[in-house]
Design a protein around this motif. Sequence first.
Motif, PDB file in Angstrom:
ATOM      1  N   THR A  53       0.854  -1.191   0.000  1.00  0.00           N
ATOM      2  CA  THR A  53       0.000   0.000   0.000  1.00  0.00           C
ATOM      3  C   THR A  53       0.890   1.242   0.000  1.00  0.00           C
ATOM      4  O   THR A  53       1.536   1.558   0.998  1.00  0.00           O
TER       5      THR A  53
ATOM      6  N   GLY B 279      -4.805  -2.288   2.332  1.00  0.00           N
ATOM      7  CA  GLY B 279      -4.703  -1.026   3.047  1.00  0.00           C
ATOM      8  C   GLY B 279      -5.677  -0.909   4.204  1.00  0.00           C
ATOM      9  O   GLY B 279      -5.296  -0.582   5.338  1.00  0.00           O
ATOM     10  N   THR B 280      -6.945  -1.164   3.930  1.00  0.00           N
ATOM     11  CA  THR B 280      -7.951  -1.039   4.989  1.00  0.00           C
ATOM     12  C   THR B 280      -7.793  -2.138   6.044  1.00  0.00           C
ATOM     13  O   THR B 280      -8.060  -1.911   7.221  1.00  0.00           O
TER      14      THR B 280
ATOM     15  N   ARG C  81      -5.402   6.277   1.849  1.00  0.00           N
ATOM     16  CA  ARG C  81      -6.743   5.768   1.593  1.00  0.00           C
ATOM     17  C   ARG C  81      -7.781   6.811   1.999  1.00  0.00           C
ATOM     18  O   ARG C  81      -7.742   7.321   3.122  1.00  0.00           O
TER      19      ARG C  81
END
Length: 260
Positions: A52, A80-81, A56
Amino acid sequence: MKKYVLDLKVNTKTHLHENYVLLKFTTQNGEQLPDMLPGQFVEVRIDGSPTTFLRRPISINYVDKKSNELWLLIQLVGAGTRQLAMAEPGNIVNMVLPLGNSFTFPENKRNELLLIGGGVGIAPMLYLGQTLKNKGYTPSFLLGARSIRDILQLKEFKSLGETYITTEDGSLGERGYVTQHSVLQKIHFDYIYTCGPKPMMMAVAKYARNNNICCEVSLENMMACGIGACLCCVENTIEGHVCVCKEGPIFNINKLSWQI
């Protein structure tokens, strides 16, 4: 509005669902969080994820001014999340905020207002609802999801106004999609605000246009930079192509080139 790059501390972490985590952030030294408007978003730096590289974008779920907390509702959809959702209380997360524009408010506080959220698209509806209520409006909510398990923050929404539910499997509220809920046949709403999957928002926009209802949508185009530099989030409008992160994410449907 002025933009800030801040290191915020995770205050609390709540698992709402196996795919959703609610993170509440505060400042490290007790200073007040910057002013934020409903509909705006933040760009979060993801540390610890080797795949990542970009921040975001995440909608502002709520701003609790009494507790000096910023709430972010995280849907676990990618590396990422998922990395962000691993943050624990006390961890520091860097973010740029607040970004984008905001929802607008009608002049007449007696107007019937409906806030429609689908899936993680409910996130900006909570702060919008609280802001409307604080300003003297009476918001109603229509939340849609696949099943009862996917309806999030229901207690918080019910505390702000009348809340209607649709689920695709009929496990809570009425069975079907948000545009099929019976409340739309019983009440004429003057304003509709919505966020969720694009097909849902387009269906809501079509309903609003056919019934002469003012409607604003919160777009969720891919936003890499958050300042209109990378051109990842371009949307076609009646005024040409614009960057959603800079000109939006909130748009009146009459300005979008949607075929509805």
